[in-house]
Design an enzyme around this catalytic site. Sequence first.
Site, mmCIF file in Angstrom:
data_model
loop_
_atom_site.group_PDB
_atom_site.id
_atom_site.type_symbol
_atom_site.label_atom_id
_atom_site.label_comp_id
_atom_site.label_asym_id
_atom_site.label_seq_id
_atom_site.Cartn_x
_atom_site.Cartn_y
_atom_site.Cartn_z
ATOM 1 N N SER A 92 16.100 -94.865 -11.444
ATOM 2 C CA SER A 92 17.210 -93.978 -11.819
ATOM 3 C C SER A 92 18.245 -94.776 -12.595
ATOM 4 O O SER A 92 17.934 -95.873 -13.098
ATOM 5 C CB SER A 92 17.817 -93.335 -10.565
ATOM 6 O OG SER A 92 18.664 -92.283 -10.927
ATOM 7 N N ASN A 93 19.442 -94.279 -12.707
ATOM 8 C CA ASN A 93 20.517 -94.977 -13.420
ATOM 9 C C ASN A 93 21.846 -94.544 -12.803
ATOM 10 O O ASN A 93 21.901 -93.589 -12.020
ATOM 11 C CB ASN A 93 20.440 -94.665 -14.930
ATOM 12 C CG ASN A 93 20.550 -93.181 -15.192
ATOM 13 O OD1 ASN A 93 21.588 -92.576 -14.955
ATOM 14 N ND2 ASN A 93 19.454 -92.562 -15.645
ATOM 15 N N PRO A 94 22.935 -95.230 -13.142
ATOM 16 C CA PRO A 94 24.200 -94.954 -12.433
ATOM 17 C C PRO A 94 25.004 -93.748 -12.942
ATOM 18 O O PRO A 94 26.183 -93.632 -12.612
ATOM 19 C CB PRO A 94 25.014 -96.238 -12.664
ATOM 20 C CG PRO A 94 24.249 -97.083 -13.589
ATOM 21 C CD PRO A 94 23.071 -96.345 -14.084
#
Length: 411
Positions: free
Chosen positions: A211-213
Amino acid sequence: MNSRVKGKVLVAAGGGVAAMKTPFVIRRLRDAGYEVRALATERALAFTTKTALATAAGSRVATEEAWFAASGNALHLELARWADLLVVAPATASGLARAAAGLAEDLLTATITAGVPKVLWAPAMNPEMWHYPATQENVSRLRGWGHFFVGPEYGALAAVGEGAGVGRMSEPETIVEHVHYLLTPKDLEGLTVIVSAGPTREYFDPVRFISNPSSGKMGYALAEAARDRGARVVLVSGPTNLPAPWGVETINVERANEMYEAITSRFDKADAVVMAAAVADWKPAQTASQKTAKKPGKNVVELLPTPDILAELGRRKERQVLVGFAMETADGRQRARGKLERKNLDFICLNYPTKEGSAFGGNQNEVEMIFPDGSVVETGRISKREVAEAIWDRVRDLIRERNEEGARNAQ
Ligand code: CTP
């Protein structure tokens, strides 16, 4: 802070314990850029004070006492003409009953009958009083006359020993959101827009993912701004910590493939799509159905590309306005222009996550809107809500141009 909404708001405190929160409502409205005046019913002053209200509003409080002062001015008429909107927070069962009966025997109801343009009630009372048939009938009567309501909400009640129930006044932030809605010009009325937000999760097994932030804040700000401007909004959101915005159809998804399905299946009915989601570019080739045990040494995982949602919309696009985001750390404009062309977009919003003030999760952003003709509009560093407004301004203009062109061609 939303620089577009301006207006004059009269905030009236009714006689309930939630009147303690009225100064906060006033404060938040002033922070949001509204001009505010305060009114207090006689009973409200048992729960809050003139000083607290006047300090929050930065002006003298309108009270029964002031109404009957021998100054010769008709305060109820002056207030009704001054205000764009009256917010009654808290509204009591008795306040609703007096207004629904058309009475004008106190300053609050006299101001309402004197024709204040819009009224927003934020009721707060004991649940039995809220559900009492007369109260419910008064509410529907007022709604029928075009009055608006926010809350009451379920939650802990202020009176000792009352526990929880439906009767709590909406939080000041929620009341301010409704004021924004009521005072924002509806320049996107009649349009259906799709906004994507947040990250996606691509699972290796039931408990591990890529995922990513992304916080989703930019996409949620876009959805709320479009709602306030009158659009029908579909928000397709990856996992975030943000509450679903009211008045918006929110579809929660996790994987890029689910986001692809949710958006492409609704694309035909949309007038515009803004892809603010940070879609993961890869997914594990295999997702284990059980948690995989860790193995010692090096592990190699095979990754496959996720579907490029925006590129697919670009291929299918007919009349829709398509807007993408490009998050770059270097060669921004050149890379963003490449995406604009490759994905057949109407414009792309370039931002730099490594730049101060534009980082993941922040409340501000700085965007360059890049158009196919090579022109660039820079927003400067402003709140995400203001960036959202600037994006919808362009989308609105593009749709108008397209409609005008369509009308000319039809002649
Ligand atoms: N996007 C999308 N589907 C994907 C990946 C991205 O719809 N699978 C959208 C994003 O929501 C964004 C735009 O495409 O609006 C640009 O995303 P970005 O990841 O920066 O572009 P890519 O084309 O993936 O290019 P690269 O990874 O090479 O930077």
